[in-house]
Motif scaffolding. Structure first.
Motif, PDB file in Angstrom:
ATOM      1  N   VAL A  62      -5.179  11.369  32.475  1.00  0.00           N
ATOM      2  CA  VAL A  62      -5.038  12.140  31.121  1.00  0.00           C
ATOM      3  C   VAL A  62      -6.412  11.757  30.202  1.00  0.00           C
ATOM      4  N   VAL A  63      -6.860  12.986  29.623  1.00  0.00           N
ATOM      5  CA  VAL A  63      -7.970  12.891  28.785  1.00  0.00           C
ATOM      6  C   VAL A  63      -7.531  12.962  27.423  1.00  0.00           C
ATOM      7  N   TRP A  64      -8.061  11.962  26.423  1.00  0.00           N
ATOM      8  CA  TRP A  64      -7.653  12.294  25.031  1.00  0.00           C
ATOM      9  C   TRP A  64      -8.870  12.885  24.442  1.00  0.00           C
ATOM     10  N   GLU A  65      -8.419  13.777  23.407  1.00  0.00           N
ATOM     11  CA  GLU A  65      -9.429  14.511  22.593  1.00  0.00           C
ATOM     12  C   GLU A  65      -9.182  14.324  21.223  1.00  0.00           C
ATOM     13  N   PHE A  66     -10.321  14.287  20.570  1.00  0.00           N
ATOM     14  CA  PHE A  66      -9.987  14.162  18.792  1.00  0.00           C
ATOM     15  C   PHE A  66     -10.652  15.225  17.949  1.00  0.00           C
ATOM     16  N   LEU A  67      -9.903  15.765  17.268  1.00  0.00           N
ATOM     17  CA  LEU A  67     -10.431  16.921  16.230  1.00  0.00           C
ATOM     18  C   LEU A  67     -10.350  16.646  14.887  1.00  0.00           C
ATOM     19  N   VAL A  68     -11.270  17.105  14.264  1.00  0.00           N
ATOM     20  CA  VAL A  68     -11.160  17.145  12.581  1.00  0.00           C
ATOM     21  C   VAL A  68     -11.351  18.609  12.025  1.00  0.00           C
ATOM     22  N   GLY A  69     -10.525  18.692  10.959  1.00  0.00           N
ATOM     23  CA  GLY A  69     -10.473  20.031  10.483  1.00  0.00           C
ATOM     24  C   GLY A  69      -9.460  20.803  10.731  1.00  0.00           C
TER      25      GLY A  69
ATOM     26  N   VAL B 188     -14.204  14.878   3.420  1.00  0.00           N
ATOM     27  CA  VAL B 188     -13.735  14.759   1.989  1.00  0.00           C
ATOM     28  C   VAL B 188     -13.107  15.998   1.750  1.00  0.00           C
ATOM     29  N   SER B 189     -11.558  15.710   1.312  1.00  0.00           N
ATOM     30  CA  SER B 189     -10.636  16.812   1.038  1.00  0.00           C
ATOM     31  C   SER B 189      -9.331  16.276   0.819  1.00  0.00           C
ATOM     32  N   GLU B 190      -8.596  16.833   0.139  1.00  0.00           N
ATOM     33  CA  GLU B 190      -7.110  16.477  -0.350  1.00  0.00           C
ATOM     34  C   GLU B 190      -6.302  16.728   0.917  1.00  0.00           C
ATOM     35  N   PHE B 191      -6.808  17.481   1.864  1.00  0.00           N
ATOM     36  CA  PHE B 191      -6.099  17.877   3.128  1.00  0.00           C
ATOM     37  C   PHE B 191      -6.838  17.515   4.375  1.00  0.00           C
ATOM     38  N   PHE B 192      -7.378  16.525   4.739  1.00  0.00           N
ATOM     39  CA  PHE B 192      -8.131  16.190   5.826  1.00  0.00           C
ATOM     40  C   PHE B 192      -7.168  16.339   6.937  1.00  0.00           C
ATOM     41  N   VAL B 193      -7.492  16.981   7.913  1.00  0.00           N
ATOM     42  CA  VAL B 193      -6.394  17.073   9.225  1.00  0.00           C
ATOM     43  C   VAL B 193      -7.119  16.665  10.217  1.00  0.00           C
ATOM     44  N   VAL B 194      -6.339  15.700  11.080  1.00  0.00           N
ATOM     45  CA  VAL B 194      -6.903  15.350  12.283  1.00  0.00           C
ATOM     46  C   VAL B 194      -5.827  15.655  13.389  1.00  0.00           C
ATOM     47  N   GLY B 195      -6.389  16.036  14.550  1.00  0.00           N
ATOM     48  CA  GLY B 195      -5.784  16.479  15.689  1.00  0.00           C
ATOM     49  C   GLY B 195      -6.094  15.505  17.050  1.00  0.00           C
ATOM     50  N   VAL B 196      -5.011  14.908  17.420  1.00  0.00           N
ATOM     51  CA  VAL B 196      -5.065  14.158  18.867  1.00  0.00           C
ATOM     52  C   VAL B 196      -4.532  15.029  19.944  1.00  0.00           C
ATOM     53  N   ARG B 197      -5.194  15.279  20.940  1.00  0.00           N
ATOM     54  CA  ARG B 197      -4.577  16.078  21.830  1.00  0.00           C
ATOM     55  C   ARG B 197      -5.149  15.514  23.340  1.00  0.00           C
ATOM     56  N   ILE B 198      -4.317  16.026  24.217  1.00  0.00           N
ATOM     57  CA  ILE B 198      -4.617  15.557  25.656  1.00  0.00           C
ATOM     58  C   ILE B 198      -4.576  16.807  26.568  1.00  0.00           C
ATOM     59  N   ARG B 199      -5.191  16.475  27.613  1.00  0.00           N
ATOM     60  CA  ARG B 199      -5.457  17.357  28.701  1.00  0.00           C
ATOM     61  C   ARG B 199      -5.609  16.475  30.183  1.00  0.00           C
TER      62      ARG B 199
ATOM     63  N   GLY C 292      -0.720  15.657  15.187  1.00  0.00           N
ATOM     64  CA  GLY C 292      -1.567  16.126  14.046  1.00  0.00           C
ATOM     65  C   GLY C 292      -0.951  15.006  12.930  1.00  0.00           C
ATOM     66  N   PHE C 293      -2.211  14.764  12.167  1.00  0.00           N
ATOM     67  CA  PHE C 293      -2.063  13.684  10.996  1.00  0.00           C
ATOM     68  C   PHE C 293      -2.712  14.472   9.655  1.00  0.00           C
ATOM     69  N   ASN C 294      -2.238  14.108   8.629  1.00  0.00           N
ATOM     70  CA  ASN C 294      -3.053  14.649   7.334  1.00  0.00           C
ATOM     71  C   ASN C 294      -3.573  13.270   6.681  1.00  0.00           C
TER      72      ASN C 294
END
Length: 267
Positions: free
Chosen positions: A190-197, A228-239, A258-260
């Motif tokens: 499993v490879v974990w990837e991190f995304l923002v926005g 900086v944002s009132e709705f900063f989105v984080v995505g954690v996903r796997i492949r 996902g996280f906010n």
């Protein structure tokens, strides 16, 4: 697998299968379930002790190992499709009962106990993942996220992140920490990837950075001015490194959470 991690892995697997079989709310009415009031007391106690964290709102997270094994045993007909062999399952439960207190009080287990507990954890995780795969057949081919938790104790969500309430407020320079667990039936890695926005596409259109590999991982992210944002989105996903994936968009992946957050502007 270390004893503490093995026991935690077993408890997570049992909670997943109990909610799968009995329902996310109805499990509390099942034979062997603890009283709701007692679990709510534990939840309130934890909230007082951990005033810097968001404690879980799911009451099953406040159950003990013996609660979980008792629910399965006393409702065996419902759980037989997942565990198959009752005598073997109850024997495993007996081992858990024998070693749990030693683990909880930081007493060392002898080597055969450590190996036995690790084997039980792996067996239960496989059984439960295969059973859940009957409801999600693709899990026989692609890895699934079992849980992703941030340092505030919040679990990542599968649906729209904007539905999350009581967003933690962060400052530039703060460090977010995540711990994740996944199940990979085909053991491709499993490879974990991190995304923002965005939970699906990273900012700037670049490929998401790989932050960790393995079934059980920990990683962190430092908040930047760009966040900086009132709705900063984080995505954690796997492949996996395999050719085929459950979702084939511009950057293929197999599962995602996902996280906010709200990120304050700097002075």
């Amino acid at each position: 697998m270390e004893p503490v991690e093995a026991l935690r892995s077993i408890e997570i697997a049992l909670r997943l299968v109990i909610k799968e079989v009995l329902g996310s709310e109805d499990w509390l009415q099942a034979k062997g379930a603890p009283e709701r009031e007692r679990l709510e007391e534990r939840q309130a106690e934890e909230a007082k002790r951990r005033d810097g964290a968001v404690v879980s709102s799911d009451l099953i997270d406040y159950t003990e190992t013996y609660h979980l094994t008792g629910i399965v045993e006393r409702n065996w007909d419902r759980f037989q499709p997942a565990f198959k062999d009752k005598a073997r399952t109850l024997a495993y439960f007996g081992v858990l009962g024998d070693v749990r207190n030693s683990i909880a009080h930081s007493r060392d287990l002898v080597p055969f106990e450590r190996d036995l507990l690790s084997g039980i954890a792996g067996h239960f995780r496989n059984q439960i993942s295969i059973f859940r795969g009957h409801h999600t057949p693709s899990s026989a081919y692609y890895p699934l996220i079992e849980s992703v938790v941030d340092n505030f104790g919040r679990e990542g969500v599968e649906g729209p992140t904007f539905l999350q309430d009581d967003l933690p407020r962060l400052n530039v320079g703060d460090v977010l920490r995540f711990s994740g667990r996944a199940f990979d039936a085909r053991k491709k890695g499993v490879v974990w990837e991190f995304l923002v926005g965005s939970v699906h596409a990273p900012l700037g259109g670049q490929g998401p950075p790989v932050v960790a590999t393995g079934d059980t991982v920990e990683f962190e992210y430092s908040i930047r001015e760009e966040d900086v944002s009132e709705f900063f989105v984080v995505g954690v996903r796997i492949r996996t490194e395999g050719k085929f994936h459950r979702n084939r968009d511009f950057h293929p992946y197999d599962d995602i959470r996902g996280f906010n957050y709200a990120v304050n502007p700097p002075d």
